[in-house]
Design an enzyme around this catalytic site. Structure first.
Site: not given
Ligand code: UDP
Length: 331
Positions: A35, A61, A106, A149, A179, A190
């Site tokens: 990492d 990496v 590789g 991404y 997850t 998230r």
């Molecule tokens: N989201 C939200 N409030 C927050 C953070 C995220 O409503 O404070 C929403 C975001 O817009 C998305 C969903 O929750 O629709 C999941 O977001 P996350 O970033 O966890 O992952 P994603 O599945 O979008 O990659």
């Protein structure tokens, strides 16, 4: 005595990587953890440091990877993995999905090892097919905020498949859906750490958009078991691993409010650009080929995850202000 299997796990100090380290140590593998610690934390794996079958390499990496001795498996799990991270470190996100996988492939070729790559439901973009089956090619905006991404992961799948078909390398591709579990980062933006963090700090709960967008959350131990079964299977096409239990973000906020007992109010903010409207894995293949399906329901998984966040220090909790992320989110 049969010698232990040796596995290299990239992104080992991250949320998923660290659970994979625990899993393979428990199965008595020799685990080589790698990492660069940009988004990972040594705290997630420090309990493994005293073990003789665990070693840690602080390495990026995206640069040439050297590992001495034999390797049986390589799990390429290094990558920033939240929308905030892609916006903060877009170039590294692209590099680890492209240069990083090239180095892993590789190395695998040189060691005759089997490689598994962590792909993602993001390869489906903002999907027009619901639930998402593996045959769906997706609906991705390459130049949007998530493009760094999504496209890195799509490239990673293409590269992996090319090594499989051209070099005959043993490869596996897992498409991971949302997850959750202990060791998620409080500050990765998230939705789950955001909502639980807000509840614990006594801040308003921020729903983006009208909250009608859906996600399907899989508890981490279920995901790890699915990954293990796929790794040991003969299946070389991409496979979805996730929990099909779908919920709107608005209802999810209600569940977190009930779980935490917070009396904070819900506030609505603009929906970020390209935020997928719906997401749910079709896991027919995993059920049939791996005899796998998730076992931990959301109530149980959320309780364990909440206890983890409650165990964090006040200092750690307070230094994260979800509202600070606003500047990174493109609406
Ligand atoms: N989201 C939200 N409030 C927050 C953070 C995220 O409503 O404070 C929403 C975001 O817009 C998305 C969903 O929750 O629709 C999941 O977001 P996350 O970033 O966890 O992952 P994603 O599945 O979008 O990659």
């Amino acid at each position: 005595m049969e010698s232990r299997k040796r596995i290299l796990i990239t992104g080992a100090a991250g949320f998923l990587g660290s659970h994979l380290c625990d899993f393979f140590i428990a199965k008595d593998y020799d685990v080589i953890a790698m990492d660069n610690l940009i988004t990972g934390s040594l705290k997630n794996i420090e309990h493994l440091f005293p073990l003789e079958n665990f070693e840690f390499h602080h390495h990026d990496v995206s640069n040439f990877i050297h590992v001495s001795g034999d390797l049986d498996y390589i799990l390429h799990f290094a990558s920033p993995a939240s929308p905030i991270d892609y916006l903060k470190i877009p170039i590294q996100t692209l590099k680890v999905g492209s240069l990083g996988i090239h180095n892993c492939l590789g190395l695998a070729k040189q060691k005759n090892a089997r490689v598994m790559i962590a792909s993602t439901s993001e390869v489906y973009g903002d999907p027009e097919v619901h639930p998402q089956v593996e045959e769906y090619w997706g609906h991705v905006n390459p130049v949007g905020p998530r493009g760094v991404y999504d496209e890195a992961k799509r490239f990673q799948e293409a590269m992996t498949m090319a090594y499989h078909t051209f070099h005959g390398l043993e490869t596996r591709i897992v498409r991971i859906f949302n997850t959750y579990g202990p060791r998620m980062r409080l500050n990765d933006g998230r939705v789950l750490p955001a909502f639980i963090g807000q509840a614990l700090r006594g801040e308003d709960i921020t729903i983006f958009g009208d909250g009608s967008q859906t996600r399907s959350f899989c508890y981490v131990s279920d995901l790890v078991e699915g990954i293990y079964r796929l790794l040991l299977s003969d299946y070389t096409q991409p496979m979805n691993i996730g929990n099909p239990s779908e919920i709107s973000i608005k209802d999810f906020a209600e569940e977190i409010i009930e779980l935490t007992g917070t009396d904070q109010k819900v506030v609505y903010k603009d929906l970020p650009v390209d935020d997928p409207k719906q997401r749910q894995p079709d896991i027919t293949k995993a059920k049939k080929i791996l005899d796998w399906e998730p076992k931990v329901d959301r109530a149980e998984g959320l309780k364990i995850t909440y206890e983890y966040f409650q165990s964090l220090s006040q200092e750690e909790l307070l230094k994260t202000d979800h509202n600070n992320f606003e500047k990174y989110i493109k609406h």
